[in-house]
Design a protein around this motif. Structure first.
Motif, mmCIF file in Angstrom:
data_model
loop_
_atom_site.group_PDB
_atom_site.id
_atom_site.type_symbol
_atom_site.label_atom_id
_atom_site.label_comp_id
_atom_site.label_asym_id
_atom_site.label_seq_id
_atom_site.Cartn_x
_atom_site.Cartn_y
_atom_site.Cartn_z
ATOM 1 N N VAL A 1 26.911 63.380 3.450
ATOM 2 C CA VAL A 1 26.415 64.670 2.961
ATOM 3 C C VAL A 1 25.961 64.552 1.508
ATOM 4 N N ASN A 2 26.761 63.894 0.678
ATOM 5 C CA ASN A 2 26.373 63.702 -0.721
ATOM 6 C C ASN A 2 25.214 62.722 -0.861
ATOM 7 N N GLU A 3 25.039 61.864 0.117
ATOM 8 C CA GLU A 3 23.887 60.961 0.135
ATOM 9 C C GLU A 3 22.607 61.714 0.486
ATOM 10 N N LEU A 4 22.734 62.681 1.380
ATOM 11 C CA LEU A 4 21.569 63.463 1.803
ATOM 12 C C LEU A 4 21.112 64.456 0.732
ATOM 13 N N ALA A 5 22.032 64.935 -0.083
ATOM 14 C CA ALA A 5 21.719 66.007 -1.031
ATOM 15 C C ALA A 5 20.538 65.687 -1.946
ATOM 16 N N LYS B 1 28.450 59.349 12.658
ATOM 17 C CA LYS B 1 29.192 59.260 11.402
ATOM 18 C C LYS B 1 30.394 60.200 11.412
ATOM 19 N N ASP B 2 31.389 59.844 10.618
ATOM 20 C CA ASP B 2 32.614 60.639 10.516
ATOM 21 C C ASP B 2 32.394 61.712 9.450
ATOM 22 N N ILE B 3 32.028 62.908 9.887
ATOM 23 C CA ILE B 3 31.708 64.007 8.965
ATOM 24 C C ILE B 3 32.619 65.184 9.288
ATOM 25 N N ARG B 4 33.492 65.499 8.387
ATOM 26 C CA ARG B 4 34.391 66.628 8.621
ATOM 27 C C ARG B 4 33.743 67.925 8.150
ATOM 28 N N GLY B 5 34.277 69.026 8.616
ATOM 29 C CA GLY B 5 33.718 70.316 8.266
ATOM 30 C C GLY B 5 34.120 70.780 6.872
ATOM 31 N N CYS B 6 33.457 71.829 6.411
ATOM 32 C CA CYS B 6 33.762 72.443 5.119
ATOM 33 C C CYS B 6 35.152 73.085 5.165
ATOM 34 N N ILE B 7 35.907 72.940 4.071
ATOM 35 C CA ILE B 7 37.231 73.570 3.995
ATOM 36 C C ILE B 7 37.245 74.698 2.957
ATOM 37 N N ALA B 8 36.079 75.100 2.482
ATOM 38 C CA ALA B 8 35.951 76.222 1.534
ATOM 39 C C ALA B 8 36.838 76.050 0.307
ATOM 40 N N ASN C 1 35.254 73.190 -4.642
ATOM 41 C CA ASN C 1 35.078 72.122 -5.624
ATOM 42 C C ASN C 1 33.614 71.803 -5.894
ATOM 43 N N CYS C 2 32.750 72.039 -4.916
ATOM 44 C CA CYS C 2 31.323 71.760 -5.122
ATOM 45 C C CYS C 2 30.742 72.641 -6.226
ATOM 46 N N MET C 3 31.308 73.837 -6.412
ATOM 47 C CA MET C 3 30.832 74.731 -7.469
ATOM 48 C C MET C 3 31.137 74.166 -8.853
ATOM 49 N N LYS C 4 32.224 73.390 -8.930
ATOM 50 C CA LYS C 4 32.604 72.799 -10.225
ATOM 51 C C LYS C 4 31.983 71.430 -10.433
ATOM 52 N N ASN C 5 31.955 70.628 -9.361
ATOM 53 C CA ASN C 5 31.559 69.227 -9.483
ATOM 54 C C ASN C 5 30.093 68.976 -9.164
ATOM 55 N N GLY C 6 29.419 69.945 -8.558
ATOM 56 C CA GLY C 6 28.019 69.761 -8.219
ATOM 57 C C GLY C 6 27.783 68.945 -6.968
ATOM 58 N N LYS C 7 28.850 68.615 -6.266
ATOM 59 C CA LYS C 7 28.721 67.897 -4.994
ATOM 60 C C LYS C 7 29.965 68.154 -4.164
ATOM 61 N N CYS C 8 29.871 67.827 -2.876
ATOM 62 C CA CYS C 8 31.000 68.065 -1.981
ATOM 63 C C CYS C 8 32.168 67.160 -2.324
ATOM 64 N N ARG D 1 28.063 71.816 5.088
ATOM 65 C CA ARG D 1 28.430 71.276 3.771
ATOM 66 C C ARG D 1 27.211 70.971 2.919
ATOM 67 N N LEU D 2 26.132 70.500 3.542
ATOM 68 C CA LEU D 2 24.924 70.167 2.780
ATOM 69 C C LEU D 2 24.319 71.409 2.129
ATOM 70 N N PHE D 3 24.225 72.478 2.893
ATOM 71 C CA PHE D 3 23.624 73.694 2.345
ATOM 72 C C PHE D 3 24.565 74.395 1.367
ATOM 73 N N TYR D 4 25.855 74.384 1.663
ATOM 74 C CA TYR D 4 26.797 75.103 0.809
ATOM 75 C C TYR D 4 27.042 74.373 -0.514
#
Length: 205
Positions: free
Chosen positions: A65-69, A42-49, A52-59, A99-102
């Motif tokens: 990654v959002n499917e696995l959460a 799968k095409d999974i890019r790395g975290c860019i810090a 937004n996940c802190m505001k939106n509750g997802k990456c 990204r999943l853990f963060y």
């Protein structure tokens, strides 16, 4: 009870899958539902810090990654399996786990973790250590076995010849099943361990 299994190999039905399938058979025998995702192609890019996940509750990158959460949130355990590249896990898997853990804020305390490394020859122990760090920063106990959780094989199917390696991962799955069931009973009687308020510090102050 449920275990999420993330297979980081890009090879469908390769040696990593052989190791994963040994664990799946044990989980099913133990009446624990295995949910397997193979993410290596799968095409999974790395975290860019970006934060937004802190505001939106997802990456912010809406991929697997959002499917696995939500699957991880519901699961009682997590198995992460990978082929070994340059004494390290597959980069796609690492991007996924970062990204999943963060990006997930739900409590992972007492979800049982296990890492599986599959290699031609060397690098398994370094990869095993690398993957265990995701668990140990998240209050997740680790399921161990009779040996470090590694299976050997290079060409497709060669892992079937590693009888000790396959026995090891089966033992890990049995120990993981025992821990999951024991923790479930412990929660009923004692609840989860008390947590202190996090006090983050930086080395410069």
């Amino acid at each position: 009870m449920k275990v999420l299994i993330i297979n980081g190999s890009p090879r469908v039905n390769g040696n990593t899958t052989i190791a994963v399938n040994e664990m799946v058979k044990v989980f099913e025998k133990e009446d624990i539902e295995p949910v397997v995702y193979q993410i290596g192609q799968k095409d999974i890019r790395g975290c860019i810090a970006c934060g937004n996940c802190m505001k939106n509750g997802k990456c912010v990158f809406d991929d697997v990654v959002n499917e696995l959460a939500p699957v991880l949130e519901e699961a009682d355990g997590l198995v992460v399996a990978t082929p070994v590249y340059y004494a390290s896990a597959n980069a796609t898997l690492i991007a996924c786990l970062d990204r999943l853990f963060y990006s997930t804020s739900f409590d992972k305390t007492m979800k049982v973790g296990a890492a599986i490394a599959v290699a031609r020859r060397g690098g398994c122990s370094a990869t095993f250590d690398e993957l265990n760090k995701y668990f140990t920063i998240s209050n997740m106990p680790i399921a161990s076995g009779q040996y470090w959780n590694c299976v050997h094989g290079r060409e497709r199917g060669e892992a079937c010849q590693d009888l000790e390696g396959l026995q090891t991962v089966r033992g890990v799955a049995r120990n993981m099943s025992f821990l999951i069931k024991s923790i479930a009973l412990g929660k009923e009687v004692y609840g989860l361990p008390e947590k202190e308020t996090w006090q983050p510090t930086h080395f410069i102050r």
